[in-house]
Design an enzyme around this catalytic site. Structure first.
Site, PDB file in Angstrom:
ATOM      1  N   SER A  16       1.378  -0.965  -0.275  1.00  0.00           N
ATOM      2  CA  SER A  16       0.035  -0.020  -0.080  1.00  0.00           C
ATOM      3  C   SER A  16       0.777   1.150  -0.390  1.00  0.00           C
ATOM      4  O   SER A  16       2.045   1.225   0.567  1.00  0.00           O
ATOM      5  CB  SER A  16      -0.936   0.551   1.171  1.00  0.00           C
ATOM      6  OG  SER A  16      -1.160   1.180   1.626  1.00  0.00           O
TER       7      SER A  16
ATOM      8  N   TYR B 290      -2.182  -0.465  10.617  1.00  0.00           N
ATOM      9  CA  TYR B 290      -2.342  -1.211   8.976  1.00  0.00           C
ATOM     10  C   TYR B 290      -0.580  -0.884   8.344  1.00  0.00           C
ATOM     11  O   TYR B 290      -0.171  -0.843   7.437  1.00  0.00           O
ATOM     12  CB  TYR B 290      -3.594  -0.350   8.245  1.00  0.00           C
ATOM     13  CG  TYR B 290      -3.369  -0.712   7.238  1.00  0.00           C
ATOM     14  CD1 TYR B 290      -4.404  -1.565   6.786  1.00  0.00           C
ATOM     15  CD2 TYR B 290      -3.003   0.465   5.812  1.00  0.00           C
ATOM     16  CE1 TYR B 290      -4.524  -1.841   4.517  1.00  0.00           C
ATOM     17  CE2 TYR B 290      -3.605   0.084   4.652  1.00  0.00           C
ATOM     18  CZ  TYR B 290      -4.352  -0.899   4.065  1.00  0.00           C
ATOM     19  OH  TYR B 290      -4.359  -1.145   2.818  1.00  0.00           O
TER      20      TYR B 290
END
Length: 547
Positions: free
Chosen positions: A415, A428
């Site tokens: 990501s 995350y």
């Protein structure tokens, strides 16, 4: 193994060794120099009595006679030896052949010069040993066309490699006996250089003597051609015996009536196919979002897909869409955080469909919340799925890709958050940063085996991950998780960037073996800032707050 001797027309005694299954197809193994029949020991061990195996020592090697005359080492004599062995061990029946180096050159000479050769050889798998007539043709075709600079320079470099290598790689008498024919060419008409026998080329990409592009025109001479490029040097019979054994077995089985294995179909030269035709792609988290779109993108380019997800209903819908795109979809429910389940999944997939050529580790979950507000079990859950799932997938499939020996590609979905610190996305960001560094390390490790690896770093992408994202909210709460989801959905709607954009980037990155691939403009910008001005990223992280 039994041994006997065959005497050739010029008085040379050839030592012939036989083993394997007397009822299997006859496979003749021909070595080059300075080897003996023992070159094939690692390959033979993998056939498991599938063939009646014949291997012999070429003249001047092993237990065979070493003639004194230089003329006794001309390629015509090696073709004579091959003919004598085949006539003795398999009278009236064609044999399959696996040949390496100058042994392969001798078999080519037999096929090109002997009437009825196609009735004696059912197939040739050639490893680093073209016909010296083809070598001459290549030199003529490239060096006679200086107006094509790229081909001319390639030909010049290839000629230099051969000139430097020949005296070191063969006995002096062989070099003297065949150098003139190689340079001047016994024939120059390309129409005289064709064979009707099925030919399979094992092209060693790291061979110091013959570069891969040398073989690009062999299809002109061998209309029934299969080609497998592997990341190996000249000695692939000892470094990659599993590739040779599997290649021969697949070709022979197919020629004897079995359906062609996917790997053999992919090796077939001239077969119409899409960019990923005859390719198997595994995608985790394929029930929705990036995973579903990635499976569909590869399917549209000709691949069959193995799809997995924890949501069986969503997986069924992806399978339906893949089928509508004209590809096969093989569905498996899977929790990527369960290492034992992933290993069992990989074992089953490889047993039922073969080793996937491309593995996309995509499955993941979202999480938002300050670290001090996030329960330990929630933090661990995010790492177990986002990072552990990637590690589990790589551990189970990377080892099988390496063992297979013919390369492949892994895609790990990270990501933009892997290099963008955000104070309210600690779990995350940490999980995706771990994927990023793990992937970079693994890419360096797998390169020697010819297995590529790409790390995909999407930016703000409108997927349904927001629906499953968990929030660790501080107390007292000014608003609830659903309020945050509505805000994020509204942002996605304005952006209008969906998972199909990431899927397109994944397909493109695999084609070019890209190491790191940000997706969306903000992902590219922040990738540059993170490397050029990391302090600016840290400062910005202090003020970010969506809770």
């Amino acid at each position: 193994m039994t041994r006997r001797f065959i005497e050739t027309s010029d008085g040379v005694r050839i030592a012939v060794h036989e083993e394997g299954s007397a009822d299997g197809p006859t496979l003749v193994l021909v070595h080059g120099y300075p080897d003996t029949h023992r070159l094939w020991d690692p390959v033979v061990a993998l056939f498991e009595d599938r063939f009646r195996i014949i291997r012999y020592d070429n003249r001047g090697a092993g237990d065979s006679t070493a003639p004194k005359r230089t003329s006794a080492y001309r390629m015509q004599r090696f073709a004579d030896d091959f003919a004598a062995v085949v006539d003795d061990v398999s009278p009236g029946r064609a044999v399959h052949v696996l040949a390496h180096d100058w042994g392969s050159t001798g078999v080519w000479e037999f096929l090109l010069t002997r009437p009825g050769a196609a009735d004696r050889v059912a197939s040739l798998t050639s490893v680093s040993g073209p016909s010296h007539r083809h070598v001459h043709r290549y030199i003529v075709d490239t060096l006679s066309r200086p107006y094509r600079p790229r081909q001319f320079l390639r030909g010049l470099r290839q000629t230099g490699r051969l000139a430097a290598a020949l005296p070191r790689s063969v006995p002096v008498k062989m070099y003297r006996a065949n150098f003139v024919d190689t340079v001047t060419g016994a024939r120059t008409d390309p129409h005289d250089l064709g064979v009707g026998v099925p030919v399979q080329l094992i092209v060693n990409a790291l061979d110091p003597y013959l570069r891969p592009h040398f073989y690009d025109d062999i299809a002109v001479w061998a209309p029934r051609l299969w080609r497998r490029d592997i990341k190996a040097g000249h000695g692939s019979p000892t470094s990659h015996p599993q590739v040779l054994a599997r290649s021969v077995t697949q070709l022979v089985d197919h020629l004897e009536g079995a359906p062609a294995a996917r790997e053999l179909l992919r090796a077939q030269v001239g077969r119409p196919r899409g960019p990923f035709g005859d390719t198997l792609v595994s995608v985790t988290g394929a029930g929705s979002g990036i995973g579903r779109e990635t499976a569909l993108a590869f399917a549209r380019d000709g691949a069959d897909v193995v799809i997995s997800d924890v949501d069986r209903a969503a997986l069924d819908e992806t399978a339906r869409l893949v089928a509508a795109a004209g590809a096969d979809a093989h569905s498996y429910p899977l929790d990527v955080a369960d290492a034992a389940a992933v290993e069992a999944f990989a074992e089953r997939v490889c047993a039922e469909h073969g080793v996937p050529d491309i593995v996309v580790n995509n499955a993941g979950v979202g999480h938002a919340g300050f670290f001090l507000d996030t329960p330990a079990e929630e933090f661990d859950r995010v790492l177990d799925i986002n990072f552990g799932g990637v590690v589990n997938g790589c551990r189970s499939f990377a080892k099988r890709l390496v063992e297979r020996g013919t390369g492949g590609h892994i895609v790990n979905v990270a990501s933009m958050a892997s290099y963008t610190p955000v104070n309210v996305m600690n779990a995350y960001c940490t999980s995706k940063a771990a994927v990023y560094m793990f992937s970079d390390c693994l890419r360096a490790e797998l390169d020697a085996a010819g297995v590529g690896l790409t790390t995909i770093c999407p930016g703000v992408i409108g997927t349904n991950i927001v629906e499953s994202t968990r929030f660790s909210l501080p107390a007292p709460r000014s608003y609830d998780a659903e309020t945050i989801r509505r805000r994020v959905r509204k942002g996605f709607a304005v952006r209008r960037v969906g998972p199909e954009k990431v899927a397109k980037a994944i397909v493109a990155a695999v084609k070019t073996n890209k190491a790191i691939r940000p997706v969306t403009p903000e992902a590219y910008v922040l990738y540059g800032v993170a490397h050029a001005a990391p302090q600016a990223m840290r400062s910005a992280a202090r003020g970010g707050n969506i809770l």
